[in-house]
Enzyme design. Structure first.
Site, mmCIF file in Angstrom:
data_model
loop_
_atom_site.group_PDB
_atom_site.id
_atom_site.type_symbol
_atom_site.label_atom_id
_atom_site.label_comp_id
_atom_site.label_asym_id
_atom_site.label_seq_id
_atom_site.Cartn_x
_atom_site.Cartn_y
_atom_site.Cartn_z
ATOM 1 N N ASP A 1 2.791 54.413 -60.796
ATOM 2 C CA ASP A 1 1.839 55.015 -61.728
ATOM 3 C C ASP A 1 2.567 55.978 -62.665
ATOM 4 O O ASP A 1 3.183 56.939 -62.193
ATOM 5 C CB ASP A 1 0.769 55.796 -60.971
ATOM 6 C CG ASP A 1 -0.138 54.897 -60.149
ATOM 7 O OD1 ASP A 1 -0.811 54.043 -60.741
ATOM 8 O OD2 ASP A 1 -0.162 55.056 -58.909
ATOM 9 N N HIS B 1 4.425 49.417 -57.130
ATOM 10 C CA HIS B 1 3.501 49.860 -58.183
ATOM 11 C C HIS B 1 3.775 51.327 -58.497
ATOM 12 O O HIS B 1 3.577 52.202 -57.651
ATOM 13 C CB HIS B 1 2.056 49.677 -57.713
ATOM 14 C CG HIS B 1 1.061 50.209 -58.704
ATOM 15 N ND1 HIS B 1 0.997 49.771 -60.001
ATOM 16 C CD2 HIS B 1 0.085 51.154 -58.579
ATOM 17 C CE1 HIS B 1 0.026 50.405 -60.635
ATOM 18 N NE2 HIS B 1 -0.533 51.259 -59.795
ATOM 19 N N HIS C 1 -4.061 53.583 -66.055
ATOM 20 C CA HIS C 1 -5.348 53.609 -65.343
ATOM 21 C C HIS C 1 -5.591 54.877 -64.533
ATOM 22 O O HIS C 1 -6.625 54.969 -63.857
ATOM 23 C CB HIS C 1 -5.481 52.370 -64.446
ATOM 24 C CG HIS C 1 -4.343 52.189 -63.481
ATOM 25 N ND1 HIS C 1 -3.272 51.368 -63.756
ATOM 26 C CD2 HIS C 1 -4.094 52.724 -62.270
ATOM 27 C CE1 HIS C 1 -2.431 51.389 -62.739
ATOM 28 N NE2 HIS C 1 -2.902 52.221 -61.827
ATOM 29 N N ASP D 1 -4.147 47.423 -59.957
ATOM 30 C CA ASP D 1 -4.756 48.735 -59.713
ATOM 31 C C ASP D 1 -5.804 49.206 -60.713
ATOM 32 O O ASP D 1 -6.462 50.207 -60.460
ATOM 33 C CB ASP D 1 -3.649 49.798 -59.619
ATOM 34 C CG ASP D 1 -4.087 51.023 -58.821
ATOM 35 O OD1 ASP D 1 -5.023 50.887 -58.006
ATOM 36 O OD2 ASP D 1 -3.498 52.097 -59.000
ATOM 37 N N ASP E 1 2.293 51.474 -53.614
ATOM 38 C CA ASP E 1 2.647 52.506 -54.580
ATOM 39 C C ASP E 1 4.015 53.103 -54.271
ATOM 40 O O ASP E 1 4.269 53.566 -53.149
ATOM 41 C CB ASP E 1 1.599 53.614 -54.570
ATOM 42 C CG ASP E 1 0.248 53.155 -55.089
ATOM 43 O OD1 ASP E 1 0.163 52.015 -55.578
ATOM 44 O OD2 ASP E 1 -0.721 53.929 -54.986
#
Length: 930
Positions: free
Chosen positions: A177, A175, A569, A289, A426
């Protein structure tokens, strides 16, 4: 007006000629000798002659009537073309209120009660799970469940899988971001590019390996920096199913703050990129998430032809309830859907997080032992103090049995014998060593499982779509269809709490300035895309494409991607680090400035009557924008139009696909202003003072407000010039309530101003639709009554203050953790109130120490007259560890309680209200530029 007089005189002259000709014709008929000779067979009595004259007269009158009708129609048509619709001229009644005459045609469609009842009596199956009902029935008691602290002990019989093997799909994922603790670019440079580079080489080492990716924004940046050989390898990996791009959005968006326009836009941008570069079409959604899940996302994903989806962050009490009732997988249906056309199959992850310790089964202490990045000697370890062990021939049986126990327990929470086990976290897999550790050790476990039929388990690496395909096959349905016995759910999954009373509702209002800037960029993107499309199409059709800057399409693409990036997000939510927020803000402002240039170029081209005169000069723009921002964290500064005797032109654009009747407000340097339509017809306007504070008027700056009808997706032009039209330039009147404070208030001779030192009586503003009452002490809203109803509706506003806990966990960007009930906000001094009344709008401004609020009521026919415009500016620099909230008490029966959410305190001067798709305005920099 001059043309109208000319046409009228012409029509009257034609009428006189026609009547005189009629008289001569009748006289000639009476004395024509041939008629006497030809009519010898008829009696020559006086009655016969009179009868003939009457018949001829009737015929001639009928012909004359047709002529006059044509003249009348022509006059009306010429008058309409010459002057347009009559100007709306308000008038002042004896009781002291302004009245605006009704429009010649309605400005909005009427709504029938049946229009909102389309979902009643639906034919489809009613959902077994309705989230409002589920939330009302759950105790939310947070009972300790043991090793699965938020759940319960799970038991099973080892023979449960004798008839059908357990099929396990372990899904490696990372994941990423696009901005959070680091900026988007820094994450890419330091971690993401290494993940994707290793992915290509490591997946090619063994065709049994799989990997899942979701964020197209990172993937597109990486794609632009790799060679053709690596691109070809990526296409092969996608083609043979080793690499899956899930969801396909530009980001994994927030689902609470984002507008559906931006959600769709970032989804389209990602899907088009995948189609152009990889030939890939996403099949499954992956949202591990976002801080709670909206029912809007399954609708959008289903409409984007996805058949399945996964969600993770759901309140732990709801997860526990769904796990106990085997409802973690369901068909997600819209509440208004009567025929199941919006259904999409959804998998809800059952445990605390999407990291490895919380995905293999209910016991994180055991699952962490199978996160082989945490092998001894690495940078991270297991918090439960039991490290992983590399899988060898000597320990594989023991380690496999321990892991299989977790798999079996987890599978007991679902209705099928197909099990999904995510393997990632992450920014995982950023080192080649982690790829080797995870793939080698898990493959040894899989080989052990698969070689022993007595275990009744088949395990392998897989993608998300591999898992869903296997589930559909096991249950005997086509992909996307409802498996037999699986429930139907409607509703959403807000608010989210991951433990105790840690409700993730602080992010609803964190950094509201940037939430507002997001909406501003969104509105400008919509307007720029429409205008660019119209101008580019016209220029190509007219053979002028060489003159028009088609390169502006690059600016549109950049703005779409910037808007999409901000839907992440940790972006629009306001949960990123300060340096990351600054990076987002700079990107938003840069795209906003670029979009204004696109709008200027397109409006310039479209507004010209003779397109041959169009000349693009980026150094000398034909138009100027109505407001500018000096920096990414500054409020917009509106342009003050300098008036003189020559007309200044203002170009307006309506970005909506429907005609609208709206108020347009501009700043000018003189109260002596005349506003004319594009055809030169004088328009009635409201002129108001421009205040810099509660008591100070900005010198030589005035607000002129004019109602304008704009066509759908169309442009309009206003002319402004220096001059005074006493019948149409109508000043606002202002009452200033000081509540006993000794303050000096600026005055201006152009505006009636009354200062009231003390007074506490409630007062009202009204228009043709409603009457709105305000508190004389606070200046805040109290009640609303529609003119066609006798009963008032309570809409009582108050500002409140929440304190924060002194414990370690405090309210912040994510959480709302107050220290108790909210207390009334008590300023040091009473507010100064401005009550402005005018022909087209009236407003109440309450100036408090830390906030000033504006409530505006439009005195216009149509939609704007039916609504209240409420905005607040906040500055609470001296409010340490406190949160300011605006609470509204109503007696409206909503048939279901909604949670009250705090308006978390923004930095100084930040805007709380969201920008709507307002008309875009620009004006010419010099006189007569149109």
């Amino acid at each position: 007006m001059k043309l109208k007089k000319q046409v009228t005189v012409c029509g009257a002259a034609i009428f006189c000629v026609a009547v005189f000709s009629l008289y001569l014709m009748l006289d000639r008929v009476q004395h024509d000798p041939t008629r006497h000779q030809n009519g010898g067979n008829f009696p020559r009595s006086q009655i016969s002659v009179l009868q003939n004259r009457i018949e001829q007269l009737e015929q001639l009158l009928e012909e004359n009537h047709e002529i006059i009708s044509h003249i009348k129609d022509s006059v009306l048509e010429l008058t309409a073309n010459a002057e347009g619709p009559p100007a709306m001229l308000p008038y002042y009644t004896v009781n002291g209120s302004w009245v605006v005459p009704p429009e010649p045609r309605p400005s909005f469609f009427s709504i029938s009660p049946q229009d909102c009842q389309f979902a009643l009596g639906g034919r489809g199956q009613k959902p077994e799970l309705q989230m409002l009902t589920v939330s009302e029935e759950l105790p939310f008691d947070n009972v300790d469940g043991g090793v699965w602290r938020q759940g319960f002990d799970i038991s099973y019989d080892p023979h449960d899988w004798d008839a059908e093997d357990l099929q396990v799909f372990v899904v490696p994922h990372s994941h990423n971001d696009p901005g959070w603790i680091k900026t988007f670019d820094k994450y890419y440079t330091e971690q993401t590019q290494h993940i994707l580079n290793s992915m290509v080489s490591k997946l090619q080492e063994d065709p049994r390996r799989r990997f899942l990716w979701a964020e197209v924004s990172f993937f597109a940046k990486w794609w632009d920096n790799i060679n053709a050989q690596k691109r070809a390898a990526v296409r092969r990996l996608v083609g043979n199913g080793q690499l899956e791009i899930a969801t396909g959005g530009w980001v994994m968006p927030d689902e609470a703050n984002s507008h559906y326009f931006a959600l769709i836009d970032q989804l389209i941008e990602g899907h088009q990129w995948l189609e152009r570069n990889l030939g890939a079409t996403p099949r499954s959604g992956w949202a591990v998430d976002p801080f709670g899940h909206s029912s809007t996302m399954p609708y959008l994903l289903r409409r984007a032809n996805l058949t399945s989806m996964l969600i993770q962050r759901v309140h732990y009490a709801i997860k526990k309830h769904f796990a106990a009732t085997h409802s973690l997988e369901f068909m997600w249906r819209q509440t208004w859907d009567s025929d199941s056309s919006t259904d999409i199959f959804c998998h809800m992850m059952p445990f605390y997080s999407y990291d490895v310790p919380h995905t293999c089964g209910p016991d994180p202490k055991i699952c962490c032992q199978f996160d082989f990045k945490r092998l001894p000697g690495g940078r991270i370890n297991c918090p439960w103090k039991v490290p992983p062990r590399a899988i060898t021939e000597a320990n594989v049986a023991e380690r496999a049995a321990l892991l299989l126990d977790q798999y079996r327990k987890k599978s007991r929470l679902f209705r099928s014998n197909v099990l999904l086990v995510p393997l990632g976290d992450d920014f995982r897999y950023d080192k080649p060593q982690e790829w080797d550790a995870q793939f080698f050790n898990y493959q040894r476990l899989f080989d052990f499982f698969n070689s022993r039929p007595n275990l009744h388990v088949q395990a392998q690496f897989g993608t998300l779509s591999d898992y869903f395909d296997a589930l559909y096959k096991r249950t005997g349905v086509e992909p996307g269809a409802r498996p037999p016995g699986f429930p139907v759910l409607s509703g959403d999954f807000f608010s989210y709490a991951d433990r105790e009373d840690h409700y993730w509702t602080g992010y609803y209002t964190s950094r509201p300035f940037y939430k507002s800037l997001d909406r501003v960029l969104e509105a400008h993107l919509r307007g720029a895309e429409v205008l660019y499309s119209l101008a580019a199409a016209h220029s190509r059709h007219s053979g002028l494409a060489g003159r028009y800057p088609l390169s502006d399409f690059t600016l549109l693409t950049e703005a779409r991607r910037t808007l999409g990036l901000f839907q992440h997000h940790d972006a629009i939510t306001g949960t990123a680090k300060e340096a990351v927020v600054v990076d987002y803000g700079v990107r938003l402002l840069r795209s906003l400035v670029n979009l204004k240039q696109v709008i200027i170029h397109a409006a310039h081209y479209l507004v010209l009557g003779d397109k041959e005169t169009y000349h693009f000069d980026p150094e000398a723009p034909f138009l100027q924008v109505d407001d500018t921002r000096l920096s990414h964290d500054a409020l917009p500064e509106r342009t003050v139009i300098q008036l003189d005797s020559s007309p200044r032109f203002v170009v307006l654009f309506n970005p909506l696909e429907q005609e609208r009747f709206s108020m347009v407000s501009l700043l000018v340097n003189s109260p002596r202003v005349r506003v004319l339509s594009e055809e030169g017809q004088p328009l009635a306007v409201q002129i108001s003072a421009h205040w810099s504070s509660a008591t100070e008027v900005v010198p030589d700056v005035y607000q002129v407000s004019v109602p304008v009808r704009l066509p759908a997706l169309g442009l309009g032009v206003l002319q402004l010039q220096l001059g005074l039209d006493g019948h149409r330039t109508l000043p606002s009147s202002v009452r200033v309530y000081l509540h006993g404070r000794q303050l000096s208030v600026s005055r201006h001779e152009a505006f009636p101003l009354r200062v009231i030192d003390s007074g506490s009586s409630d007062f009202a503003l009204s228009n043709r639709y409603m009457q709105v009452w305000f508190s004389g002490l606070t200046g805040l809203l109290k009640s609303i009554r529609r003119v066609d109803e006798e009963q008032e509706q309570q809409v009582d506003m108050e500002f409140l203050v929440y304190g924060t806990r002194t414990s370690k966990d405090k309210s912040g960007a994510y959480l709302f953790l107050p220290d108790g009930e909210a207390k009334p906000y008590v300023p040091k001094e009473p507010p100064v109130l401005h009550v402005t009344e005018g022909p087209f709008f009236s407003e109440v401004v309450a100036y408090y120490e830390h906030v000033h609020q504006v409530v505006r009521l439009y005195n216009l026919p149509g939609v704007e007259g039916l609504s209240l415009d409420i905005s607040s500016l906040v500055d609470i620099r001296d409010y340490i560890n406190k949160e300011l909230a605006l609470r509204i008490h109503t007696d409206i029966d909503s048939q279901g309680a909604a949670p009250t959410v705090s308006e978390e305190a923004p930095p100084p001067g930040q805007l709380l209200s969201h920008a709507s798709h307002a008309p875009h305005t620009a004006h010419c920099p010099g006189p007569g530029c149109l």
